[in-house]
Design a protein around this motif. Structure first.
Motif, PDB file in Angstrom:
ATOM      1  N   LYS A 114       0.827  -1.192   0.000  1.00 18.38           N
ATOM      2  CA  LYS A 114       0.000   0.000   0.000  1.00 18.38           C
ATOM      3  C   LYS A 114       0.870   1.254   0.000  1.00 18.38           C
ATOM      4  O   LYS A 114       2.016   1.243   0.447  1.00 18.38           O
ATOM      5  CB  LYS A 114      -0.921   0.014   1.229  1.00 18.38           C
ATOM      6  CG  LYS A 114      -1.969  -1.072   1.233  1.00 18.38           C
ATOM      7  CD  LYS A 114      -2.836  -0.982   2.490  1.00 18.38           C
ATOM      8  CE  LYS A 114      -3.896  -2.070   2.498  1.00 18.38           C
ATOM      9  NZ  LYS A 114      -4.736  -2.005   3.705  1.00 18.38           N
ATOM     10  N   HIS A 116      -0.377  -2.081  -4.493  1.00 17.88           N
ATOM     11  CA  HIS A 116       0.117  -1.752  -5.831  1.00 17.88           C
ATOM     12  C   HIS A 116       1.325  -2.606  -6.194  1.00 17.88           C
ATOM     13  O   HIS A 116       2.099  -3.020  -5.322  1.00 17.88           O
ATOM     14  CB  HIS A 116       0.511  -0.270  -5.911  1.00 17.88           C
ATOM     15  CG  HIS A 116      -0.623   0.670  -5.673  1.00 17.88           C
ATOM     16  ND1 HIS A 116      -1.655   0.847  -6.570  1.00 17.88           N
ATOM     17  CD2 HIS A 116      -0.894   1.489  -4.613  1.00 17.88           C
ATOM     18  CE1 HIS A 116      -2.514   1.730  -6.085  1.00 17.88           C
ATOM     19  NE2 HIS A 116      -2.076   2.136  -4.898  1.00 17.88           N
ATOM     20  N   GLU A 138      -1.596   9.491  -9.978  1.00 16.97           N
ATOM     21  CA  GLU A 138      -1.376   9.447  -8.536  1.00 16.97           C
ATOM     22  C   GLU A 138      -2.038   8.190  -7.973  1.00 16.97           C
ATOM     23  O   GLU A 138      -3.193   7.907  -8.264  1.00 16.97           O
ATOM     24  CB  GLU A 138      -1.964  10.698  -7.869  1.00 16.97           C
ATOM     25  CG  GLU A 138      -1.673  10.739  -6.374  1.00 16.97           C
ATOM     26  CD  GLU A 138      -2.167  12.021  -5.727  1.00 16.97           C
ATOM     27  OE1 GLU A 138      -2.018  12.162  -4.505  1.00 16.97           O
ATOM     28  OE2 GLU A 138      -2.709  12.885  -6.465  1.00 16.97           O
ATOM     29  N   LEU A 139      -1.287   7.442  -7.182  1.00 12.13           N
ATOM     30  CA  LEU A 139      -1.778   6.164  -6.670  1.00 12.13           C
ATOM     31  C   LEU A 139      -2.591   6.371  -5.402  1.00 12.13           C
ATOM     32  O   LEU A 139      -2.346   7.300  -4.629  1.00 12.13           O
ATOM     33  CB  LEU A 139      -0.605   5.219  -6.390  1.00 12.13           C
ATOM     34  CG  LEU A 139       0.327   4.935  -7.573  1.00 12.13           C
ATOM     35  CD1 LEU A 139       1.393   3.923  -7.169  1.00 12.13           C
ATOM     36  CD2 LEU A 139      -0.447   4.424  -8.772  1.00 12.13           C
ATOM     37  N   THR A 140      -3.563   5.460  -5.190  1.00 13.83           N
ATOM     38  CA  THR A 140      -4.381   5.478  -3.975  1.00 13.83           C
ATOM     39  C   THR A 140      -3.598   4.845  -2.833  1.00 13.83           C
ATOM     40  O   THR A 140      -3.172   3.689  -2.933  1.00 13.83           O
ATOM     41  CB  THR A 140      -5.693   4.714  -4.194  1.00 13.83           C
ATOM     42  OG1 THR A 140      -6.372   5.273  -5.312  1.00 13.83           O
ATOM     43  CG2 THR A 140      -6.576   4.798  -2.952  1.00 13.83           C
ATOM     44  N   ALA A 141      -3.419   5.580  -1.768  1.00 13.40           N
ATOM     45  CA  ALA A 141      -2.566   5.110  -0.674  1.00 13.40           C
ATOM     46  C   ALA A 141      -3.121   3.875   0.013  1.00 13.40           C
ATOM     47  O   ALA A 141      -2.367   3.062   0.552  1.00 13.40           O
ATOM     48  CB  ALA A 141      -2.369   6.233   0.342  1.00 13.40           C
ATOM     49  N   GLN A 142      -4.449   3.691  -0.008  1.00 12.55           N
ATOM     50  CA  GLN A 142      -5.055   2.576   0.737  1.00 12.55           C
ATOM     51  C   GLN A 142      -5.090   1.279  -0.057  1.00 12.55           C
ATOM     52  O   GLN A 142      -5.536   0.256   0.461  1.00 12.55           O
ATOM     53  CB  GLN A 142      -6.488   2.943   1.155  1.00 12.55           C
ATOM     54  CG  GLN A 142      -6.579   4.015   2.230  1.00 12.55           C
ATOM     55  CD  GLN A 142      -6.319   5.407   1.694  1.00 12.55           C
ATOM     56  OE1 GLN A 142      -6.529   5.656   0.504  1.00 12.55           O
ATOM     57  NE2 GLN A 142      -5.847   6.297   2.550  1.00 12.55           N
ATOM     58  N   LYS A 143      -4.653   1.281  -1.308  1.00 10.59           N
ATOM     59  CA  LYS A 143      -4.715   0.084  -2.143  1.00 10.59           C
ATOM     60  C   LYS A 143      -3.341  -0.542  -2.312  1.00 10.59           C
ATOM     61  O   LYS A 143      -2.314   0.137  -2.243  1.00 10.59           O
ATOM     62  CB  LYS A 143      -5.308   0.424  -3.516  1.00 10.59           C
ATOM     63  CG  LYS A 143      -6.787   0.774  -3.480  1.00 10.59           C
ATOM     64  CD  LYS A 143      -7.337   0.972  -4.896  1.00 10.59           C
ATOM     65  CE  LYS A 143      -8.835   1.263  -4.865  1.00 10.59           C
ATOM     66  NZ  LYS A 143      -9.389   1.436  -6.239  1.00 10.59           N
ATOM     67  N   LYS A 161       1.345   5.583  -1.852  1.00 10.28           N
ATOM     68  CA  LYS A 161       1.429   6.327  -3.106  1.00 10.28           C
ATOM     69  C   LYS A 161       2.745   6.084  -3.824  1.00 10.28           C
ATOM     70  O   LYS A 161       2.841   6.295  -5.032  1.00 10.28           O
ATOM     71  CB  LYS A 161       1.242   7.817  -2.833  1.00 10.28           C
ATOM     72  CG  LYS A 161      -0.151   8.160  -2.310  1.00 10.28           C
ATOM     73  CD  LYS A 161      -0.347   9.664  -2.204  1.00 10.28           C
ATOM     74  CE  LYS A 161      -1.778   9.987  -1.771  1.00 10.28           C
ATOM     75  NZ  LYS A 161      -2.021  11.441  -1.696  1.00 10.28           N
TER      76      LYS A 161
END
Length: 978
Positions: free
Chosen positions: A173, A212, A205-210, A175
């Motif tokens: 998880k 990756h 921009e990446l979702t911090a809660q997902k 960004k």
């Protein structure tokens, strides 16, 4: 020692104490009591006397509230806020930890291993000290060189397109802005993020809660001659930035053409649908034969609760929902025309013909007809019927799956679902893990092999690993502390009496007592000192033989410097206590006083204490002088079962060994045996399910067995368990038994109701009109207090009565509907002597020891034992109204849970009334008083787990005590005075 009047007959407590002053929670009557610290303290008393109110609703609630109040306002919002209990003062309170009987929110994903945290240690041990093998050929994994990676890529078909990727982030998880910036500075111009390729300047921009995956695109090449130098440099660069790991994403010319035809091709569509395939290479892990690289294992590789470890076929559950062949074809002796394929049974003639047309090609090839019994089909014919012949016929199971998917109506889908069951996942074979997690070994055992061992066996296996001989020298410093911690926790579980369980056992299949003892292992393993542990009847589910082991485990907590407070009725546990607190003298409004306190000897000498009278022997449950069965003592442990009987033959679920189980009907029968001997597997998992299917044609799949005989002697089967009678505060004993309907009818017949035109619905707090509109019939309103606990205040409009003023004007024998709902049952019982429909159920509730309850007490406040007795009273009340329960089999699993010895006496009287009315009562029980009173005992054993599963004795209590070979015989002999 104090009696009800508050006198003290023993000396003052020595040492520190937890001092409670003015406890008024629920029915407690301003109780003052001192609890010695660092001792084993038992709180006892009759059911409903206020024991749990003192231990859990006062001590635990205040301990947890004080802890939460010590946190910041920000931290408090993440905890369930606790209201301050109604008590003047509590001094000397220690941090509180509760180990109760509640199942909590355990899902099938929770196991014994995860609850005790042993599985977490196992995952770390296998990840850091295990030896990897190839998931495909099971050969040891070796390192892959860069030249081997180059050769594998160069061997792809000519004109294949390939991307060489360097993994940077895998399943984490965040960004990851710093990772992306580092890749930019390293000169990479493209990244593949979560399977999609982007120019590095256009990365979203990446979702911090997902979670990756981020991979650097090192090179994009087309396989052809003359690329060797470029390929070697690209591989070297990928190995450098990927920390030894290289991923190749490629598309062959054939796959490209197929993707273009299907329209699935696309520049960013690097997936199987667009013809792209992937291979992983690892300079650390690779199979020398399959040339397949394996990613470095991590602890999450062995977690079935993580997408990186869970089997994708079953999502880590180990089972999948599918049509069960045994349910679809229940009777091989019948033909298809007779309905041997079960889902065809309910089809219309037209629908049945349409379905049979589907199997016609198969029938022709097998040279059979729909009238041919399946047992006469050629060898393998039934298998072909189910799964297809691989040519013209796809199989009944696949057809049913397609029909179910196409069905939109819930009732039609429900009929098909009756033939589905949870079957072992064919991909992972029930292990729950991906191939990588299944391929790692320690001392030739895989992590799921260890999970499948009984805990007692696993304890011995880890004891053999303590010397470290099973590990390589460089891994020994990591493995040694992990092995010792795992062994310590397993040893405690074995000591606590659950050594027959396995670490893979699902938490939702454990009894309350088993779950509590499993949680105890976590408490001991934490090594906390100066803590107040509160245990709720830890002896539940334990055979008397295992009580000493449990007491030793509890004493370990005390020896660590903790205060152990146990709410308990078991005589052995009470006698083992350092200090006993007796609450009573009665239940409900007649309880809530401190009757006595002191040593077990002090309690036994107190004449006012019901507990004391049973401890001293002044009162006891009498052994029947005559039984409903007389058996001449013969030389066999298993006596001949009198007719009529219900016989279950060849049961082999779990550890059962196929012994014939014969149950005499019209009697009180007790199934006994040590924990793990197979009682639940035999009675609940096999007999109850098979009987339910025979009588109702539906229900869960029973365990494997060869025959069930004697069902023709029964009309009904009722399983009376401890599940809640309702989860809403609006449900209560009155609504469950149907009494409230009759009470509302009486109120509607009063003179004032007739004048005003009130119907029975007027007196329901679930319907508008008669209830209070301000609180919707709840009697109280909830006020949200942000970071403080929600506040419940009495409704200003109705003052807690739940009904409006007009409704409360109606009275029956001087009492309003609110009065009737709040008075104890034993008080309102005399009001309805002329109304059998109300009097009989209420009388039954009082008879089972629930007279202290009120009619309107919410169902979600009842304990499991109270809920079970409400269900029992509903049956007994029904028989009193004329519904004779003859030819009915009642099943109760440990009905003495939560019952004082005096309440057990009442319960046995109620069970006897059912038997005298012609019913059969079957109980699974360890309580010696129940066994002494039973007409017939069937004892399983002789031990638990692999050492159990046999019927070691059957007969009257005297016969089992004299002829039995298991531990039950010894203890029963003592109870009978032998």
């Amino acid at each position: 020692m104090r009696d009800v009047a508050g006198s003290r007959t023993n000396g003052a407590l020595t040492g520190g104490a937890i001092r409670i002053r003015g406890a008024r929670v629920h029915n407690l009557r301003s109780v003052d009591v001192d609890i010695p610290r660092n001792k084993l303290v038992v709180i006892t008393g009759v059911s409903g006397s206020g024991k749990s109110s003192l231990a859990f609703d006062t001590l635990l609630a205040e301990g947890q509230r004080q802890y939460i109040d010590s946190l910041s306002v920000y931290a408090r919002q993440f905890f369930q806020q606790r209201e301050r209990p109604d008590v003047d003062r509590i001094d000397g309170l220690q941090p509180a930890v509760a180990v109760d009987q509640s199942q909590g929110s355990h899902s099938p994903r929770s196991t014994v291993g995860t609850i005790t945290e042993v599985h977490d240690y196992l995952r770390l041990l296998f990840a850091r000290a295990g030896s990897m093998a190839c998931p495909e050929c099971d050969q040891p994994i070796t390192q892959q060189s860069s030249s081997e990676i180059e050769q594998a890529v160069a061997a792809l078909p000519v004109d294949s397109r390939a991307m060489l990727l360097a993994p940077l982030i895998h399943g984490r998880k965040g960004k990851h802005a710093e990772v992306i910036e580092t890749a930019r500075k390293a000169g990479f111009v493209r990244l593949r993020i979560d399977g999609l390729a982007y120019p590095i300047e256009d990365v979203p921009e990446l979702t911090a809660q997902k979670l990756h995956d981020i991979e650097a695109v090192v090179d994009r090449i087309v396989i052809r001659e003359g690329i060797d130098t470029r390929l070697a440099e690209s591989v070297r660069l990928a190995i450098k930035h990927g920390d030894g790991v290289v991923r190749i994403v490629y598309q062959t010319p054939e796959a490209k053409a197929a993707a273009a035809t299907s329209g699935a091709n696309g520049a960013a569509a690097y997936n199987a649908q667009s013809g792209w395939e992937e291979r992983l290479f690892n300079t650390r892990y690779a199979c020398p034969d399959c040339k397949v690289g394996v990613a470095e294992v991590e602890p999450r590789t062995f977690s079935f609760n993580s997408p990186y470890g869970a089997c994708p076929g079953c999502d880590g559950m180990g089972v999948v929902e599918a049509f069960d062949p045994e349910l679809v074809v229940p009777d091989l002796s019948k033909s298809l025309a007779e309905g041997a394929v079960a889902p065809w049974r309910s089809a219309t003639d037209a629908g049945r013909k349409k379905r049979f047309d589907i199997v016609e090609p198969l029938l022709t090839s097998l040279k059979v007809t729909i009238d041919t019994p399946l047992a006469d089909w050629p060898r393998g014919g039934v298998q072909k019927l189910l799964t297809g012949d691989g040519k013209s016929f796809a199989g009944v199971l696949l057809h049913l799956e397609e029909e179910r998917l196409a069905t939109k109506k819930d009732d039609a889908r429900g009929k098909l679902d009756a033939f589905r069951d949870a079957i072992r996942c064919p991909d992972c074979e029930g292990t729950r893990l991906r191939p990588e997690g299944r391929a790692c070994r320690i001392a030739d055992q895989r992590i799921f092999d260890v999970g499948a061992m009984p805990i007692s066996e696993a304890t011995q296996w880890f004891a053999g690993l303590v010397d470290g001989a099973a590990f390589e020298a460089d891994r020994l410093p990591i493995a040694e502390p992990l092995v010792r911690e795992i062994h310590r926790r397993l040893a405690f579980l074995d000591k606590a009496g659950v050594g027959y369980l396995t670490l893979e056992r699902s938490a939702d299949t454990l009894s309350g007592g088993e779950l509590q003892r499993v949680r105890l292992a976590t408490g001991v393993g934490s090594g906390l000192v100066g803590v107040m542990y509160l245990l709720d009847e830890p002896s539940i589910g334990l055979h008397p033989r295992d009580n000493d082991r449990l007491l030793d485990a509890i004493r370990d907590l005390r020896r660590q410097g903790n205060t152990v407070i146990v709410v308990e009725h078991d005589e052995e546990v009470i006698r083992a206590a350092d200090w006993v607190i007796d609450i009573g003298p009665g239940a409900g409004a007649r309880g809530g006083y401190l009757v006595a306190e002191g040593t077990p000897t002090d309690i036994a000498a107190c004449a006012e204490s019901v507990t004391g009278r049973y401890l001293s022997g002044a009162e006891r449950i009498a052994t029947p002088t005559e039984r409903r069965i007389t058996t001449r003592l013969n030389g066999k442990a298993v006596a001949t079962c009198p007719e009529p009987t219900l016989a279950l033959r060849g049961a082999t679920l779990h550890n059962l060994r196929g012994d014939d189980f014969e149950l005499p009907l019209g009697k009180l029968v007790c199934v006994s045996g040590v924990s793990g001997s197979g009682k639940t597997s035999l009675v609940v998992g096999t007999l109850a399910r098979a009987l339910a299917r025979k009588l109702s044609g539906a229900g869960a799949k029973p365990g494997p067995h060869t025959a069930l005989e004697g069902v023709e002697h029964l009309d009904r089967f009722v399983e009376i368990d401890q599940s809640p009678i309702g989860r809403s505060p609006r449900s209560n004993a009155a609504t469950y038994t149907g009494v409230f309907d009759e009470v509302r009818k009486l109120l509607a017949k009063t003179k004032l109701s007739r004048q005003r035109g009130y119907k029975p619905s007027r007196f329901s707090f679930n319907v508008q009109g008669g209830r209070c509109d301000e609180c919707q019939g709840q009697g109280q309103r909830k006020i949200e207090m942000n970071f403080l606990p929600d506040l419940y205040v009495t409704c200003d409009a109705c003052r807690g009565a739940r009904f409006n003023r007009a409704t409360l004007a109606v009275r029956y024998k001087g009492l309003t509907v609110a009065d009737l709902l709040t008075r104890p049952l034993e008080e309102v019982l005399p009001l309805f002597t002329e109304t059998p429909a109300i009097h009989a159920p209420l009388e039954a509730l009082v008879a089972v020891g629930l007279g202290y309850l009120s009619l309107g007490q919410p169902a979600n406040t009842l304990s499991g034992g109270e809920a079970q007795r409400v269900k029992l009273a509903a049956e007994l009340g029904g028989s009193s109204k004329g519904g004779v329960p003859a030819r009915t089999l009642y099943l109760l699993d440990e009905p003495t849970t939560g019952l004082h010895a005096d309440d057990v006496r009442r319960l046995l009287g109620v069970l006897g009334r059912l038997v005298d009315a012609g019913a059969t009562v079957l109980v699974i029980e360890h309580h010696l008083d129940v066994m002494r009173v039973a007409d017939w005992i069937i004892d399983l054993g002789p031990d638990g787990g692999a050492g159990g599963g046999r019927i070691v004795a059957a007969g009257t209590p005297e016969h089992v005590a004299a002829k039995g070979t298991g531990p039950t015989s010894e203890w029963l002999g003592r109870a009978l005075g032998g």
